[in-house]
Design a protein around this motif. Structure first.
Motif, PDB file in Angstrom:
ATOM      1  N   LEU A 125       0.817  -1.220   0.000  1.00 52.79           N
ATOM      2  CA  LEU A 125       0.000   0.000   0.000  1.00 52.79           C
ATOM      3  C   LEU A 125       0.849   1.268   0.000  1.00 52.79           C
ATOM      4  O   LEU A 125       0.349   2.343  -0.351  1.00 52.79           O
ATOM      5  N   ARG A 126       2.112   1.144   0.390  1.00 50.45           N
ATOM      6  CA  ARG A 126       3.006   2.314   0.285  1.00 50.45           C
ATOM      7  C   ARG A 126       3.062   2.831  -1.148  1.00 50.45           C
ATOM      8  O   ARG A 126       3.257   4.020  -1.379  1.00 50.45           O
ATOM      9  N   MET A 127       2.885   1.932  -2.104  1.00 51.46           N
ATOM     10  CA  MET A 127       2.966   2.332  -3.508  1.00 51.46           C
ATOM     11  C   MET A 127       1.747   3.123  -3.956  1.00 51.46           C
ATOM     12  O   MET A 127       1.704   3.628  -5.083  1.00 51.46           O
ATOM     13  N   ALA A 128       0.749   3.224  -3.094  1.00 48.71           N
ATOM     14  CA  ALA A 128      -0.446   4.016  -3.398  1.00 48.71           C
ATOM     15  C   ALA A 128      -0.428   5.365  -2.708  1.00 48.71           C
ATOM     16  O   ALA A 128      -1.393   6.117  -2.787  1.00 48.71           O
ATOM     17  N   ARG A 129       0.676   5.694  -2.034  1.00 49.40           N
ATOM     18  CA  ARG A 129       0.782   6.989  -1.375  1.00 49.40           C
ATOM     19  C   ARG A 129       1.213   8.031  -2.409  1.00 49.40           C
ATOM     20  O   ARG A 129       2.299   7.947  -2.978  1.00 49.40           O
ATOM     21  N   ILE A 130       0.340   8.988  -2.659  1.00 49.37           N
ATOM     22  CA  ILE A 130       0.529   9.959  -3.747  1.00 49.37           C
ATOM     23  C   ILE A 130       0.380  11.374  -3.184  1.00 49.37           C
ATOM     24  O   ILE A 130      -0.552  11.642  -2.422  1.00 49.37           O
ATOM     25  N   PRO A 131       1.260  12.305  -3.548  1.00 45.03           N
ATOM     26  CA  PRO A 131       1.115  13.696  -3.097  1.00 45.03           C
ATOM     27  C   PRO A 131      -0.221  14.302  -3.530  1.00 45.03           C
ATOM     28  O   PRO A 131      -0.724  14.015  -4.624  1.00 45.03           O
ATOM     29  N   ALA A 132      -0.767  15.138  -2.683  1.00 44.32           N
ATOM     30  CA  ALA A 132      -2.040  15.783  -2.981  1.00 44.32           C
ATOM     31  C   ALA A 132      -1.929  16.608  -4.260  1.00 44.32           C
ATOM     32  O   ALA A 132      -0.968  17.355  -4.460  1.00 44.32           O
ATOM     33  N   GLY A 133      -2.918  16.471  -5.138  1.00 46.18           N
ATOM     34  CA  GLY A 133      -2.957  17.244  -6.373  1.00 46.18           C
ATOM     35  C   GLY A 133      -2.253  16.606  -7.547  1.00 46.18           C
ATOM     36  O   GLY A 133      -2.294  17.146  -8.661  1.00 46.18           O
ATOM     37  N   ALA A 134      -1.590  15.459  -7.332  1.00 47.57           N
ATOM     38  CA  ALA A 134      -0.854  14.811  -8.417  1.00 47.57           C
ATOM     39  C   ALA A 134      -1.786  14.006  -9.306  1.00 47.57           C
ATOM     40  O   ALA A 134      -2.828  13.501  -8.858  1.00 47.57           O
ATOM     41  N   GLU A 135      -1.405  13.869 -10.569  1.00 43.60           N
ATOM     42  CA  GLU A 135      -2.098  12.988 -11.503  1.00 43.60           C
ATOM     43  C   GLU A 135      -1.315  11.680 -11.602  1.00 43.60           C
ATOM     44  O   GLU A 135      -0.087  11.680 -11.547  1.00 43.60           O
ATOM     45  N   LEU A 136      -2.032  10.584 -11.759  1.00 37.20           N
ATOM     46  CA  LEU A 136      -1.380   9.282 -11.803  1.00 37.20           C
ATOM     47  C   LEU A 136      -0.841   8.974 -13.193  1.00 37.20           C
ATOM     48  O   LEU A 136      -1.401   9.396 -14.208  1.00 37.20           O
ATOM     49  N   ILE A 137       0.256   8.212 -13.225  1.00 33.87           N
ATOM     50  CA  ILE A 137       0.824   7.688 -14.467  1.00 33.87           C
ATOM     51  C   ILE A 137       0.582   6.186 -14.457  1.00 33.87           C
ATOM     52  O   ILE A 137       1.095   5.471 -13.596  1.00 33.87           O
ATOM     53  N   ALA A 138      -0.212   5.705 -15.395  1.00 33.10           N
ATOM     54  CA  ALA A 138      -0.586   4.298 -15.421  1.00 33.10           C
ATOM     55  C   ALA A 138       0.636   3.398 -15.625  1.00 33.10           C
ATOM     56  O   ALA A 138       1.598   3.769 -16.302  1.00 33.10           O
ATOM     57  N   ASN A 139       0.568   2.214 -15.038  1.00 34.69           N
ATOM     58  CA  ASN A 139       1.635   1.227 -15.110  1.00 34.69           C
ATOM     59  C   ASN A 139       1.016  -0.083 -15.579  1.00 34.69           C
ATOM     60  O   ASN A 139       0.371  -0.788 -14.808  1.00 34.69           O
ATOM     61  N   SER A 140       1.186  -0.392 -16.847  1.00 36.37           N
ATOM     62  CA  SER A 140       0.554  -1.572 -17.434  1.00 36.37           C
ATOM     63  C   SER A 140       1.231  -2.869 -17.027  1.00 36.37           C
ATOM     64  O   SER A 140       0.688  -3.956 -17.263  1.00 36.37           O
ATOM     65  N   ILE A 141       2.402  -2.774 -16.406  1.00 38.80           N
ATOM     66  CA  ILE A 141       3.164  -3.983 -16.083  1.00 38.80           C
ATOM     67  C   ILE A 141       2.874  -4.487 -14.675  1.00 38.80           C
ATOM     68  O   ILE A 141       2.468  -5.635 -14.479  1.00 38.80           O
TER      69      ILE A 141
END
Length: 253
Positions: A125-141
């Motif tokens: 779940l650490r990998m889901a910690r995102i700064p406020a206001g950021a847009e996600l970059i999809a990871n197909s792998i």
């Protein structure tokens, strides 16, 4: 566009890469991302101007990121967004932008596409910690996303994942005038043509001329690379380089 309209000239778009990770600095991991990103950006009209490598230390990441994002159009970071305690890039980016960071529901949903509830532990779940206001970059792998905040693009350090993220990011980027290049193999030692190349470079200020020595099957040799954003200026300089090479190849009396 009408016959009387002209397209607005493209500007120069610049970028920097910030490589994050103790393993890179120690030599345990050999970086495979810098060259890939550099070539990718060059091909789409973005000029890579600087690369920095910093350890997994928050203050150093923040300082480097703030310096680079103020100086260049874009900054691309690699590394430090995994599930372990030393993956601190997301926290450091949040600190650099002065925003909070927390589990992003969108990122959690992406991770659930790969992991069961039992496997989606605290570390992952650490990998889901995102700064406020950021847009996600999809990871197909591996599904764990990167993110974009301001002019900063935060991507994985694993080459295959970083490359997949670059394919997602690239269409969103502003691009500029591409740098054109041409190469001639001199068949001469670099030291034999250094003075002549300097004179040609002086006469063509809008052109970059580089010499790159190597060892060939016949002995020492040099590739001369001429770069410019203007095709005519490139050709004029290359014509002089080729003429100089021909002169220098002639037997000396």
């Amino acid at each position: 566009m009408s016959e009387n309209e002209t397209a607005a000239p493209k500007s120069i778009v610049t970028a920097a890469i910030l490589v994050i990770g103790d393993e890179i600095l120690s030599g345990r991991t050999k970086d495979k991302n810098i060259g890939y990103i550099a070539e990718y950006l060059t091909n789409i009209g973005i000029e890579l101007r600087e690369v920095r490598v910093v350890p997994d230390v928050t203050d150093e990441i923040v300082a480097a990121l703030n310096a680079l994002r103020a100086r260049y159009t874009y900054v691309f970071t690699t590394g430090g967004i995994g599930p372990t305690h030393d993956d601190i890039t997301a926290d450091a980016v949040a600190a650099a932008f002065g925003v909070s960071i927390d589990h992003d529901p969108r990122a959690v949903a992406m991770l659930r596409e790969r992991f069961s509830e039992a496997d989606l532990n605290e570390a992952r779940l650490r990998m889901a910690r995102i700064p406020a206001g950021a847009e996600l970059i999809a990871n197909s792998i591996s599904k764990a996303p990167g993110f974009n905040i301001g002019n900063v693009y935060v991507m994985a350090g694993v080459p295959s994942i970083m490359q997949a993220m670059m394919d997602v990011v690239a269409p969103t980027l502003k691009t500029g005038v591409k740098v054109l290049s041409d190469t001639v193999r001199a068949g001469l030692k670099e030291g034999d043509i250094g003075g002549a190349l300097a004179e040609i470079a002086k006469a063509h200020p809008g052109v970059s001329i580089g010499s790159y020595p190597f060892w060939s099957e016949t002995g020492p040799d040099t590739n001369i690379v001429v770069r410019s954003r203007d095709a005519q200026m490139l050709q004029a300089a290359m014509d002089e380089v080729k003429a100089m090479v021909e002169r220098e190849r002639q037997p000396k009396a």
